[in-house]
Design an enzyme around this catalytic site. Structure first.
Site: not given
Length: 589
Positions: A334, A461, A314, A285, A415, A336, A332
């Site tokens: 992702d 997101h 992580r 992000c 969400k 945006h 990931q």
């Protein structure tokens, strides 16, 4: 309906979901009581109900083996037969600490001491066993009729590797024996489909001691992963996304701006470069925010849909690692979306349609949950009202069934979560759509509106696969390694009966390769029966066998995973068939 004792002591009839949770919570208390009867020196930690079951953590000198679990289970049955009533009581902090002192329960004392001053301390008692607990529970132990202890694992107290390792017993419980049997059968089926076992057999990936939590993808696994990525790119191009790529390592200042340094640092890997502190990104992000900020935008440019297949790292505890499902490094998918307030609903609908198309292509059913404002939220009432009404309105306009999870949203916005259901009935949370008003403020993002003034964009997101590695693990288990033809690393294997037919077999391989079909030739000097069995164990969509008859007739003997032996088939006819199957991403019926 089950009668359930709630936190306030009231006894009510409850629905199936609430009742099952209360039943399993009570089962965990029965487990703790059984352990204390058999091992009086055992120290009790915590024992909640969880999805599909319950667990309890114990500090005990004895090692809990599967044989020990059978003895504990037998003691639990005795407690159930005793039909003990669950009685709720309230104590002061002093009374509670005194009781736990008398019972020599240090973990319970720690929990009590950590509760805020003035917090009501409730206990539930069944026979001679009393437990610090808020509930809910079923009213009598006899209600817990169908249960099973499943496994033992190590678990650090409070999830910290700095604390003592406890023994965690996992179990499950249902209202009916038939439901328990169905669940246990599903678990047996799940063992056969374990992606770690199949991943090794099918040579997809490897887990090595040199990189715990960092999976190695083998040639077949890379083909599978790349086909998923190709599909991802194809669909995102269709839905109007651009693709970006952000650095894997960024400096401390960025993570302070995003809030991760103060809230997530313990899960981040850090490194010093030129005497400055950097972090390997745990999520994409912040980098996506910088990409938007790198140039000036007009309201006419919005929405901007920026997708990224970002590699993130992580620090997960070693005990939490599990194949591809829980790793320390993953990709990931992702995206945006930067947009105007009036574009929220349409963008939510667009993402939902995209997710529906992706999950449908793999044969997944799914259910949807809308999570609303939590207690620790950031932002104004007006922002939250706009966000929640936009998400709910989009789902309603699409006539989608959804469940509201009140107060379960992220701190920066509500969400939508998508829980897909696999072929044996398990659910997996993969897709997520989150609205965010906070990162645009933290990164001072803006666009120039129609009034010539600067305005903040609103950000969505979203992920679809979630983690590509985890999604591959889910696919392996969902399909039991029998991937649809378009996704299969090897789509066809050609087997000559003997060496004298190798040249004819190679000509078939060449023709298939010319048509972009992934094919392998097995020309080893082995009996054909052995080669066929081995190819079947590889769960290939198609096997071609050629010998004298096929060579003379210029055709081939075809075996398909779906239909078995299909007899003689012309090569051109097969190429047309498999090409259509691949292009349409067809699933086996």
């Amino acid at each position: 309906m089950l009668k359930v004792v709630l936190k306030d002591g009231n006894v009510i009839d409850c629905n199936e979901e609430e009742g099952r949770k209360a039943l399993r919570h009570t089962a965990s208390h029965i487990l703790a009581q059984a352990v204390k009867r058999l091992y009086p020196n055992a120290k009790l930690a915590i024992g909640p109900a969880i999805e599909n079951g319950f667990y309890y953590d114990f500090d005990v000198e004895e090692t809990f083996t599967m044989e020990v679990l059978e003895n504990i289970e037998e003691e639990m049955r005795k407690i159930v037969k005793e039909n003990l009533r669950l009685e709720r009581s309230v104590m002061s902090r002093e009374e509670a600490l005194k009781l736990m002192d008398e019972k020599e329960e240090p973990y319970k004392k720690e929990l009590i001491n950590d509760l805020p001053e003035g917090e009501e301390l409730t206990f539930f008692k069944q026979g001679d066993f009393i437990e610090l607990c808020a509930g809910p529970h079923v009213s009598y132990t006899s209600k817990v009729k169908a249960f099973k202890l499943l496994s033992v694992a190590g678990a650090y107290w409070r999830g910290s590797e700095k604390n003592k390792m406890l023994q965690r017993i996992y179990g499950t419980a249902f209202g009916k024996k038939s439901e328990l049997e169905e669940y246990l059968n599903m678990l047996e089926e799940a063992k056969k489909r374990d992606h770690r076992k199949l991943g090794k057999e099918l040579k997809l990936f490897s887990l090595m001691d040199e990189g715990p939590g960092f999976p190695f993808f083998l040639p077949n696994g890379v083909v599978l992963k790349n086909k998923l990525i190709e599909y991802w790119r194809e669909l995102h191009n269709k839905y109007g996304y651009v693709e970006i790529e952000t650095p894997m390592i960024l400096n401390k200042e960025l993570w302070e701006t995003s809030g991760h340094w103060s809230h997530y640092k313990e899960n981040m890997y850090t490194v010093n470069i030129d005497e400055e502190e950097f972090a390997i990104k745990p999520m994409n992000c912040p980098g996506g925010m910088l990409v938007f900020k790198s140039e000036t935008h007009s309201y006419r440019d919005l929405p901007i849909r920026a997708g990224e297949l970002g590699r993130v790292h992580r620090h997960e505890l070693s005990g939490a690692l599990h194949g591809l499902m829980r790793v320390r490094a993953f990709t990931q998918d992702d995206a945006h979306i930067f947009m105007l307030p009036e574009q929220i609903k349409d963008e939510i609908k667009g993402v939902t349609k995209l997710i529906d198309e992706v999950y449908g292509s793999f044969g997944f059913k799914y259910n949807v949950e809308l999570s609303t404002r939590p207690e620790n939220s950031m932002g104004s009432d007006e922002e939250w009202q706009l966000a929640e009404s936009s998400l709910q309105g989009a789902l309603e306009e699409m006539n989608m069934d959804f469940k509201v999870n009140a107060g379960d949203g992220a701190f920066y916005g509500p969400k939508i979560d998508f829980h897909l259901q696999d072929s044996i009935g398990r659910t997996w949370q993969c897709g997520t759509i989150q609205l965010d008003f906070q990162l645009p403020q933290r990164f001072d993002l803006h666009y120039v509106g129609s009034d010539g003034e600067k305005h903040r964009p609103i950000v969505i997101h979203r992920v679809i696969f979630g983690s590509i590695e985890r999604f591959i693990g889910i696919l392996i288990e969902h399909f039991e390694g029998k991937f649809p033809t378009w996704l299969s690393p090897v789509q066809v294997k050609v087997l000559p009966i003997s060496e004298q037919y190798n040249d004819y077999a190679k000509s078939i391989v060449n023709k298939l390769e010319e048509n972009n079909i992934r094919v392998k030739l097995d020309d080893r000097v082995e009996k054909i029966g052995y080669k066929i069995r081995e190819a079947r164990n590889e769960r290939l969509p198609y096997i071609i066998v050629v010998g004298e008859k096929e060579q003379n007739a210029k055709n081939m003997s075809l075996r398909s995973r779906k239909n078995g032996d299909e007899g003689s088939v012309p090569l051109d006819e097969f190429i047309s068939r498999i090409t259509m199957e691949i292009e349409n991403k067809m699933l086996d019926d």
